[in-house]
Design a protein around this motif. Structure first.
Motif, short mmCIF file in Angstrom:
data_model
loop_
_atom_site.label_atom_id
_atom_site.label_comp_id
_atom_site.label_asym_id
_atom_site.label_seq_id
_atom_site.Cartn_x
_atom_site.Cartn_y
_atom_site.Cartn_z
N LEU A 23 19.44 51.44 14.72
CA LEU A 23 20.26 52.34 13.91
C LEU A 23 20.49 53.66 14.65
O LEU A 23 21.60 54.22 14.60
N ALA A 24 19.48 54.15 15.33
CA ALA A 24 19.64 55.40 16.10
C ALA A 24 20.75 55.24 17.14
O ALA A 24 21.60 56.13 17.30
N GLU A 25 20.78 54.09 17.82
CA GLU A 25 21.80 53.85 18.83
C GLU A 25 23.20 53.81 18.20
O GLU A 25 24.16 54.40 18.73
N ALA A 26 23.31 53.15 17.05
CA ALA A 26 24.61 53.05 16.37
C ALA A 26 25.08 54.43 15.92
O ALA A 26 26.27 54.76 16.02
N VAL A 27 24.16 55.25 15.40
CA VAL A 27 24.52 56.60 14.95
C VAL A 27 24.92 57.47 16.14
O VAL A 27 25.89 58.24 16.07
N ASN A 28 24.22 57.34 17.25
CA ASN A 28 24.57 58.11 18.45
C ASN A 28 25.99 57.78 18.92
O ASN A 28 26.76 58.67 19.29
N LYS A 29 26.34 56.49 18.91
CA LYS A 29 27.69 56.09 19.33
C LYS A 29 28.75 56.60 18.36
O LYS A 29 29.82 57.05 18.78
N ALA A 30 28.45 56.52 17.06
CA ALA A 30 29.39 57.03 16.06
C ALA A 30 29.57 58.53 16.21
O ALA A 30 30.69 59.06 16.06
N GLN A 31 28.50 59.23 16.52
CA GLN A 31 28.58 60.68 16.70
C GLN A 31 29.42 61.01 17.93
O GLN A 31 30.18 62.00 17.93
N GLU A 32 29.32 60.17 18.95
CA GLU A 32 30.14 60.39 20.15
C GLU A 32 31.62 60.22 19.82
O GLU A 32 32.47 60.99 20.30
N ARG A 33 31.95 59.22 18.98
CA ARG A 33 33.35 59.03 18.59
C ARG A 33 33.87 60.22 17.78
O ARG A 33 35.05 60.58 17.86
N LEU A 34 32.97 60.83 17.00
CA LEU A 34 33.38 61.93 16.13
C LEU A 34 33.48 63.26 16.86
O LEU A 34 34.38 64.07 16.60
N ARG A 55 15.13 64.95 4.60
CA ARG A 55 15.79 64.52 3.37
C ARG A 55 17.30 64.67 3.43
O ARG A 55 18.02 63.99 2.70
N TRP A 56 17.81 65.55 4.30
CA TRP A 56 19.25 65.83 4.36
C TRP A 56 19.63 66.13 5.82
O TRP A 56 19.55 67.26 6.27
N PRO A 57 20.00 65.11 6.61
CA PRO A 57 20.32 65.33 8.03
C PRO A 57 21.47 66.31 8.20
O PRO A 57 22.23 66.60 7.27
N LYS A 58 21.64 66.77 9.42
CA LYS A 58 22.73 67.70 9.72
C LYS A 58 24.09 67.02 9.49
O LYS A 58 24.19 65.80 9.48
N SER A 59 25.13 67.83 9.33
CA SER A 59 26.43 67.31 8.90
C SER A 59 26.99 66.27 9.87
O SER A 59 27.54 65.25 9.44
N ALA A 60 26.88 66.51 11.18
CA ALA A 60 27.41 65.54 12.16
C ALA A 60 26.66 64.22 12.06
O ALA A 60 27.26 63.14 12.17
N THR A 61 25.36 64.30 11.84
CA THR A 61 24.55 63.08 11.70
C THR A 61 24.93 62.34 10.43
O THR A 61 25.04 61.11 10.43
N ARG A 62 25.11 63.08 9.33
CA ARG A 62 25.49 62.44 8.07
C ARG A 62 26.83 61.72 8.21
O ARG A 62 27.00 60.60 7.73
N LYS A 63 27.78 62.37 8.86
CA LYS A 63 29.10 61.76 9.02
C LYS A 63 29.00 60.49 9.86
O LYS A 63 29.65 59.48 9.57
N ALA A 64 28.19 60.55 10.92
CA ALA A 64 28.00 59.36 11.77
C ALA A 64 27.33 58.24 10.98
O ALA A 64 27.72 57.07 11.10
N LEU A 65 26.34 58.57 10.18
CA LEU A 65 25.68 57.57 9.34
C LEU A 65 26.67 56.93 8.37
O LEU A 65 26.65 55.71 8.15
N GLU A 66 27.53 57.74 7.79
CA GLU A 66 28.52 57.22 6.84
C GLU A 66 29.50 56.29 7.54
O GLU A 66 29.93 55.28 6.97
N ASP A 67 29.86 56.60 8.80
CA ASP A 67 30.76 55.73 9.55
C ASP A 67 30.09 54.39 9.87
O ASP A 67 30.74 53.34 9.84
N VAL A 68 28.81 54.43 10.19
CA VAL A 68 28.09 53.20 10.52
C VAL A 68 27.90 52.32 9.30
O VAL A 68 28.10 51.09 9.34
#
Length: 425
Positions: A23-34, A55-68
Motif C-alpha cells: 500500500l505504501a508503494e501504491a500511495v507513493n506512486k499516486a502521490q507522484e502522479r498528483l 489518525r489524519w494523514p497530510k492532505s497530499a497523502t489523503r488525496k493519494a490514498l483516495e486515488d488508490v
C-alpha cells in the motif's frame, strides 16, 4: 490513552490483498502522479495508520490514498483533527450471529436496569453512529468490488437491524436518533441495490419499502435521493419504464438535487438511460446534456456520501450514457462512452468494469467489428462473468453474434470460450 486501531483500513487492505509495503508503494506512486514527486512512505507509515498513531494523514497523502482506494479518507477510518474517533468496528460475523449477540446484549442490559443497584442503560451517542457509518463504508467497498452477492444483501440488512436496535438500547438525543434512522436507511438501500444487482427484484422491492420509511424518519435528503434513484434503476432493469421515470422524477425533485449539481447529474443521467429503454432519442440526448452540464458545475472536492464517488469521478455519467446510447442503437457513441467509462472507473470497481466491457463488446458488434467484439468480451475474467448482470449482457452478446455473423470463425471461438469458462467457474 491508547490510540484506537483503524480497523476499517485494515479490512480494506485485507480484502484487496495489500501488505503494508504494497500500500505504501501504491500511495507513493499516486502521490507522484498528483504532485510530480514520489511519496516517501514505507511499511512503517502504513502500520502507523493501521495502529491509529496517525489518525489524519497530510492532505497530499489523503488525496493519494483516495486515488488508490476510490474512497474518501473518512470512509477508510481516518478521523479529521478535532473529532473524537468512533468506536472500532467489531470483526465481521454471520448476520444471524450478529443479531443474536445484539439482542442478547440488549436483554442483559434490560435485566441489569431492572435490578436495584445496577447500572442504568447506557447513553447512545454519535460514536455509535460513526461506528455504523464505518460499517456502511465497508459494505460499499464490497459492493463496488463484487456487487449483487446475496451475502452483501444479508449483511447490509442485518446492519440495518443493528442500527434500529440501538434506538431501544438506551437514551439518545434527537440528532442521534435521526442519524440512526439514516444509517438504517443507508444499509437497507445497500441491501436493495445488492438485490437489484443480483436480479432478485422481489427482495429489492421489499428492501425499498423499508428503506423509504426509514429515510422519511431520518429526514436525510442524500439517502432519500439514493433510494428513489435506485428505485428508478430497479424499474428500468425490470422493464417498467413508466415507474422508472416516475421514481427518477422524485429523486430529481428533492432539494439536494436542486442544491448540489452532482446529485442533479446522477438524476438526469439515470433518466437518460430510461429514455434509451423506451427509444426516445431526443429526450435521452436532452437529459444527457443536462447531466453533463451539471457535472461541469459541480464542486468535485465537496464532502459527499461515499457512494457518490463514481459520480464525482465522471465514471457514472459515462456508464449511464453508454447504457442510453446502446439501447438507442447508437453504437459508435456507445463505444466512445464505454472507453471513457473504463478509463475513469477506479481499479477496485470490478463489477462495473466487467459490465461496461460487455457493453463495449455489444457496441463493437453493432458496428460490424465481429473479431474485435469477441476479443473484447473474452477479456472479462471468468469469476466476474458469473455476475448476474454481466451474464445477462454476455448472453445477449452471444445471441447477437450468432444472428449477425453465423458463419464467422469468431462464433466458434466465442462458443469455445464460454464452454471453457463454464468448466472453470
Amino acid at each position: 490513552m491508547n490510540a484506537a486501531r483503524n480497523t476499517v483500513l485494515e479490512a480494506w487492505m485485507k480484502e484487496h490483498g495489500y501488505s503494508s509495503n504494497g500500500l505504501a508503494e501504491a500511495v507513493n506512486k499516486a502521490q507522484e502522479r498528483l504532485t510530480g514527486r514520489f511519496g516517501g512512505h514505507d511499511g512503517s507509515s502504513v502500520r502507523a495508520w493501521k495502529a491509529g498513531r496517525v489518525r489524519w494523514p497530510k492532505s497530499a497523502t489523503r488525496k493519494a490514498l483516495e486515488d488508490v482506494t476510490g474512497l474518501p479518507a473518512t470512509a477508510l477510518g481516518f478521523v479529521p483533527r478535532g473529532r473524537t474517533p468512533a468506536t472500532p468496528s467489531p470483526p465481521q460475523e454471520d448476520p444471524d450471529v450478529n443479531r443474536r449477540t445484539l439482542v442478547g446484549g440488549m436483554t442483559a442490559a434490560a435485566v441489569a436496569a431492572a435490578v436495584p443497584g445496577t447500572a442504568a442503560p447506557r447513553r447512545i451517542g454519535m460514536s455509535d453512529v460513526e461506528r455504523l457509518q464505518r460499517r456502511f463504508s465497508e459494505v460499499i467497498v464490497s459492493d463496488v468490488r463484487h456487487g449483487g452477492k446475496l451475502g452483501i444483501e444479508q449483511r447490509a440488512a442485518a446492519l440495518a437491524d443493528e442500527a434500529l436496535n440501538l434506538q431501544n438500547a438506551g437514551g439518545a438525543s434527537q440528532r442521534v436518533r435521526s442519524n440512526l434512522y439514516a444509517c438504517a436507511a443507508s444499509f437497507r438501500s445497500s441491501a436493495m441495490w445488492a438485490a437489484i444487482d443480483g436480479r432478485r427484484y422481489d427482495d429489492a422491492q421489499r428492501h425499498m419499502r423499508v428503506a423509504q420509511a426509514l429515510a422519511e424518519m431520518s429526514g436525510d435528503q442524500a439517502i432519500k435521493f439514493r433510494i428513489w434513484s435506485h428505485a428508478g434503476s430497479m424499474y428500468r432493469h425490470m422493464g417498467r419504464p413508466a415507474d422508472a421515470l416516475a421514481s427518477n422524477d422524485v429523486a430529481r425533485g428533492l432539494h439536494i438535487a436542486r442544491r448540489d449539481p452532482l446529485f442533479a447529474c446522477l438524476g438526469h443521467a439515470r433518466q437518460a438511460a430510461t429514455y434509451g429503454l423506451v427509444g426516445d432519442a431526443p429526450a435521452a440526448q436532452h437529459a444527457l446534456g443536462r447531466a453533463q452540464d451539471a457535472l461541469g458545475r459541480a464542486d468535485r472536492d465537496a464532502v459527499r456520501p461515499v457512494w457518490m464517488t463514481a459520480v464525482r469521478d465522471g465514471a457514472e455519467f459515462e456508464t449511464l450514457a453508454l447504457a442510453a446510447h446502446l439501447r438507442l442503437g447508437n453504437f459508435a457513441q456507445a463505444e466512445t462512452h464505454a472507453h471513457r467509462s473504463l478509463t475513469l472507473l477506479r481499479p477496485l470497481m470490478l463489477r462495473d468494469r466487467a459490465i461496461n466491457t460487455a457493453r463495449l463488446a455489444v457496441a463493437q458488434l453493432g458496428q460490424g467489428e465481429v473479431d474485435s467484439a469477441v476479443a473484447t468480451a473474452m477479456k472479462i475474467p471468468a469469476e466476474i462473468a458469473a455476475h448476474a448482470r454481466v451474464t445477462q449482457t454476455l448472453q445477449q452478446f452471444g445471441d447477437a453474434l450468432r444472428a449477425t455473423a453465423p458463419s464467422s470463425p469468431s462464433v466458434q471461438t466465442w462458443a469455445d470460450h464460454t464452454a471453457s469458462r463454464r468448466t472453470t467457474t
